[in-house]
Design an enzyme around this catalytic site. Structure first.
Site, mmCIF file in Angstrom:
data_model
loop_
_atom_site.group_PDB
_atom_site.id
_atom_site.type_symbol
_atom_site.label_atom_id
_atom_site.label_comp_id
_atom_site.label_asym_id
_atom_site.label_seq_id
_atom_site.Cartn_x
_atom_site.Cartn_y
_atom_site.Cartn_z
ATOM 1 N N HIS A 110 0.838 -1.202 0.000
ATOM 2 C CA HIS A 110 0.000 0.000 0.000
ATOM 3 C C HIS A 110 0.879 1.262 0.000
ATOM 4 O O HIS A 110 0.653 2.193 -0.768
ATOM 5 C CB HIS A 110 -0.925 0.017 1.225
ATOM 6 N N LYS A 143 -9.832 -10.438 5.916
ATOM 7 C CA LYS A 143 -10.594 -10.984 7.044
ATOM 8 C C LYS A 143 -10.736 -9.952 8.145
ATOM 9 O O LYS A 143 -9.903 -9.061 8.287
ATOM 10 C CB LYS A 143 -9.950 -12.274 7.564
#
Lengths: 185, 278
Positions: free
Chosen positions: A35, A93
């Protein structure tokens, strides 16, 4: 069950939290380092309609050994940039923050994939390339071809958030079970 | 034992350790598989059913692919029983560590062990006084590996309760799971340690995770039912199945003390025992 295919378009806008889907096509793994690198150097792939997979896979000779989802909340602060660039789906998740929930409105969805199911994931994946290999195996951006991975829409494009609903309900049940507890933990 | 037999024994200890870790990483114990299968049968929420199906399919695929169940291969907590009359030596402890290093390389395992402050990785899953090796005497020479992942370990808790609060132990356990939510990858098994001292309670909670999950006492069942009423469900997506079992271990404690520890274990409740041939 809806069968989705990348790149994703406006069809994600009609998905509702709690709905189960399968996803096929290209996805890109991205954890914290990836990122940051994308925010610094730009996207090494076309982000329009693309799907990010929060995952640090184990890959040997371009074969995926295991590739379960990692905890998405670590990427909360780094997700706005991705959505602004046109990312339409995120797989991970544990869900993401209320801030991300707002950022998803009208443009993208968050899919939950079962934690620990590293083999199930690997069995439905093929590795077709890599970006930023210098970040190391876990943090590099792996290009993965999915074959009908079973996912749950956990956060939709209308502010729907299955994780938040379940969490609120659990707190209500606990308060009813132990009424003397006054503060929400 | 003869002088020449000792190096052979050390080799058998390191081989048994490697095998215990490998078996634990790849094959989920039958009692845990059975609980997950039962849970799928009674689960009423559609999303939860899908999650449980994914988990059961993943368990089969790990065996077929001969690969670790989960990418978080954990820290291998070791439990050893040494035959009565045999002395546990520093060389034997080193043999266990060698077995873990071999397992890390051969299976392979993710190297998870780092210095707590510098975060430098030892790359072997050993070193820096880790992993824990608990030794007791027993009838046979056995090596048990319990690889513990971080997701469920990080949301475990210990509390030094007042003795008059003993009625609040179930509440503390349920509250621990409420706070953990979907983060520890439910459905979970809850290891609870009651009594001892601060350190003993935590050890008991971990040891409770070695117990089979096919039966519970009335007290354990009561807490398990309360946790399931929270409706957190598999992975926090909602459902009837949040907790597969609660296992409690107790020890005596100071009359002014009541330590209670809850060690949360994800669905991948890995444990395996291998006997060392003598």
């Amino acid at each position: 069950m809806k069968q989705l295919q990348t790149p994703l378009g406006d069809e994600v806008l009609s998905l509702k939290a709690g709905e189960m889907v399968t996803l096929s096509g290209t996805v890109y793994t991205a954890r914290d380092e990836a990122h940051l690198k994308i925010m610094e150097d730009g996207f090494p792939f076309d982000p329009k309609g693309a799907v990010l997979y929060h995952c640090g896979p184990v890959i040997a000779d371009n074969r995926i050994i295991v590739a379960g989802p990692t905890t998405s909340a670590r990427m909360n602060r780094l997700t706005g940039y991705m959505l602004d660039a046109g990312i339409r789906g995120i797989i991970g998740k544990g869900g993401m923050s209320a801030e991300v929930r707002e950022l998803l409105r009208g443009r993208a969805v968050y899919f939950a994939f079962t934690g620990g199911c590293a083999n199930l994931a690997a069995a439905r994946m093929k590795c077709t390339g890599v970006h930023f290999p210098e970040l190391g195996m876990a943090e590099a951006v792996w290009v993965i071809e999915l074959d009908k991975l079973p996912l749950t829409v956990a956060m939709d494009a209308h502010g729907g958030d299955l994780f938040a609903v379940i969490e609120d309900h659990a707190h209500e049940v606990f308060q009813a079970m132990y009424p003397t507890s006054t503060t929400r933990i | 034992m003869s002088e020449s037999g000792y190096p052979d024994l050390l080799k058998r200890i390191s081989d048994a350790t490697e095998k215990a870790v490998r078996n634990a990483e790849i094959y989920l114990p039958d009692d845990v598989k059975a609980r997950l299968t039962e849970a799928l049968k009674v689960e009423s929420v559609v999303v939860a059913k899908q999650e449980l199906q994914n988990i059961l399919e993943n368990i089969c695929l790990a065996e077929e692919r001969f690969a670790p169940l989960c990418q978080d291969t954990g820290i291998p907590v070791m439990y050893i029983t040494v035959p009565y009359g045999m002395t546990w030596t520093p060389e034997m402890e080193q043999a266990v560590l060698t077995g873990i290093q071999n397992a890390t390389q051969h299976i392979p395992l993710r190297p998870n062990l780092v210095d707590p402050v510098s975060r430098e990785n030892t790359k072997t899953n050993t070193g820096l006084s880790m992993p824990p090796v608990h030794v007791k005497h027993g009838d046979r020479f056995t090596i048990t590996a319990l690889p513990k992942g971080a997701g469920s370990e990080n949301v475990s808790r210990i509390r030094m309760m007042n003795p008059s609060d003993k009625g609040n132990i179930p509440k503390f356990v349920v509250e621990t799971m409420l706070e953990a939510g979907g983060r520890p990858c439910p459905p979970v098994i809850l290891g609870v340690g009651i009594g001892g001292t601060f350190d003993v309670a935590a050890s008991l909670a971990k040891e409770a995770l070695l117990e089979p999950v096919d039966s519970m006492t009335g007290y354990e069942q009561e807490i398990c039912d309360q946790v399931n009423q929270l409706g957190i469900g598999p992975m926090g997506l909602g459902g009837d199945t949040t907790c597969l079992a609660v296992k409690i271990k107790t020890a005596g404690c100071h009359t002014a003390s009541l330590p209670v520890a809850v060690n949360i274990q994800c669905w991948a409740a890995r444990r395996a025992t291998v006997e060392v041939p003598l």
